[in-house]
Design an enzyme around this catalytic site. Sequence first.
Site, short mmCIF file in Angstrom:
data_model
loop_
_atom_site.label_atom_id
_atom_site.label_comp_id
_atom_site.label_asym_id
_atom_site.label_seq_id
_atom_site.Cartn_x
_atom_site.Cartn_y
_atom_site.Cartn_z
N LYS A 188 23.27 42.77 -5.51
CA LYS A 188 21.73 42.29 -7.29
C LYS A 188 21.35 43.66 -6.89
O LYS A 188 20.02 44.30 -6.03
CB LYS A 188 21.43 41.23 -6.35
CG LYS A 188 21.67 39.88 -6.74
CD LYS A 188 20.68 38.58 -6.63
CE LYS A 188 21.18 37.42 -6.70
NZ LYS A 188 20.33 35.97 -6.07
N SER A 194 19.19 25.68 -8.43
CA SER A 194 17.67 25.19 -8.13
C SER A 194 17.61 25.21 -10.13
O SER A 194 17.48 24.03 -10.61
CB SER A 194 16.82 25.62 -7.49
OG SER A 194 15.38 25.39 -8.27
N THR A 195 16.89 26.06 -10.48
CA THR A 195 17.07 26.49 -12.13
C THR A 195 18.26 27.36 -12.45
O THR A 195 18.04 26.35 -14.00
CB THR A 195 15.78 27.83 -12.58
OG1 THR A 195 16.39 28.32 -11.69
CG2 THR A 195 14.76 27.60 -11.64
N ASP A 237 0.48 -1.31 0.22
CA ASP A 237 -0.31 -0.02 -0.32
C ASP A 237 0.93 1.64 -0.15
O ASP A 237 0.51 2.73 0.32
CB ASP A 237 -0.54 -0.20 1.24
CG ASP A 237 -0.57 0.22 2.57
OD1 ASP A 237 0.63 -0.29 2.88
OD2 ASP A 237 -0.52 -0.10 3.84
N THR A 288 19.95 32.11 -11.54
CA THR A 288 21.45 33.07 -10.61
C THR A 288 22.43 32.72 -11.56
O THR A 288 23.41 33.43 -11.34
CB THR A 288 21.48 32.75 -9.22
OG1 THR A 288 19.51 32.06 -8.85
CG2 THR A 288 22.13 33.12 -7.90
N HIS A 324 20.26 25.89 4.93
CA HIS A 324 19.96 27.02 4.04
C HIS A 324 19.18 28.35 5.31
O HIS A 324 20.54 29.00 4.93
CB HIS A 324 18.09 26.61 3.82
CG HIS A 324 17.67 28.24 2.83
ND1 HIS A 324 18.57 29.05 1.62
CD2 HIS A 324 17.12 29.28 3.23
CE1 HIS A 324 17.71 30.30 1.18
NE2 HIS A 324 16.84 30.54 2.68
N GLU A 342 3.17 2.26 2.30
CA GLU A 342 3.65 2.94 3.37
C GLU A 342 4.72 1.74 3.47
O GLU A 342 5.79 1.33 2.87
CB GLU A 342 2.75 2.01 4.73
CG GLU A 342 1.67 2.40 4.73
CD GLU A 342 0.80 2.25 5.92
OE1 GLU A 342 1.21 1.08 6.85
OE2 GLU A 342 -0.47 2.83 6.21
C1 R5P Z 1 18.50 31.31 -2.59
O1 R5P Z 1 18.35 31.38 -1.53
C2 R5P Z 1 19.98 30.05 -3.10
O2 R5P Z 1 21.19 30.44 -2.54
C3 R5P Z 1 19.90 29.83 -4.86
O3 R5P Z 1 21.19 31.12 -4.81
C4 R5P Z 1 19.18 30.02 -4.64
O4 R5P Z 1 18.27 28.62 -4.57
C5 R5P Z 1 18.94 29.87 -6.78
O5 R5P Z 1 18.37 29.81 -7.05
P1 R5P Z 1 18.60 29.40 -8.99
O6 R5P Z 1 18.99 27.63 -9.26
O7 R5P Z 1 16.80 28.65 -9.67
O8 R5P Z 1 18.78 30.67 -9.25
#
Ligand code: R5P
Length: 278
Positions: A182, A212-213, A31, A216, A121, A33
């Site tokens: 920035k 992430s993406t 299931d 930055t 973080h 779990e």
């Molecule tokens: C932001 O607080 C983090 O330190 C990174 O700068 C951020 O998560 C990077 O995100 P991305 O790769 O989407 O630009």
Amino acid sequence: MFVIGSGAQHLKKEIEGSAKIINVEIKKFPDGEKYVRILEEGEEATVIQSMYRPQDEHIIEAILIGDALRERGYKRVRIVVPYLAYSRQDRVTKEGEPISVRAIMRMLGLYYDELYVFDIHNPKTLEFFPGKAENVSPAKVIAEYFREKLGDGVVMAPDKGALERAKSVAEILDLEYSHFEKKRISPTEVQMTPVDVDVKGRNVLIVDDIISTGGTMIKAANLLRELGAKRIFVAATHGVFAEGAIERVSNAVDELAVTNTIPTPVSKISIVPEILRL
Ligand code: R5P
């Protein structure tokens, strides 16, 4: 004595050579779990569980392992979390929201005496854990990976908030460091400018906690190129990587490398030496 959860299986081989691993059975019921069983007795154990996708499953498993260890009579139980999920949800931004990272910390605190998180973080959030909690820096392993490639280059943080990390890496390598400033110039556009550093003809390493993406890092790298930087390297602790991000960042820089807090095709820097030191 380590217990390795499903979120840290990619670290097992490297740990195995240097430390004792407690046998554990982990499976899923039909299931969905989770089922865990600690197969050896003992007094002390350190669980390693990284909480990347599927995050909730990795969290529940950490709780079940903690409960099973206590049930089996283990007296001192620690947990090492290479990547802590929910760590960015550290405040209420709209009425009615939880402080998600606090909820996770409190849950872990029910079973674990000590918590070690890699490059969390917001280090302030470790105060939510009721026992001893520590932020583990990956600066040394990142610095050593790039020592030769970087030569007498510069270490840069993509923003002021990430400066301490860049500084730690730079100090190990005895190099100059700086950060980008920035400035929001419209609701959709952010301007980045390197502060007090000349990158012309020099190798540059940009270091952040998370990619992430990749937006930055790509923006920072393009700017460095325009300013005449020689080779551009990008490193981060956690490769969270949205769809296509690895390719996009790789195409924009000379090399992309992240640590193996999360297993990805570019997790070339191992945190295992740091785990073994805890
Ligand atoms: C932001 O607080 C983090 O330190 C990174 O700068 C951020 O998560 C990077 O995100 P991305 O790769 O989407 O630009």
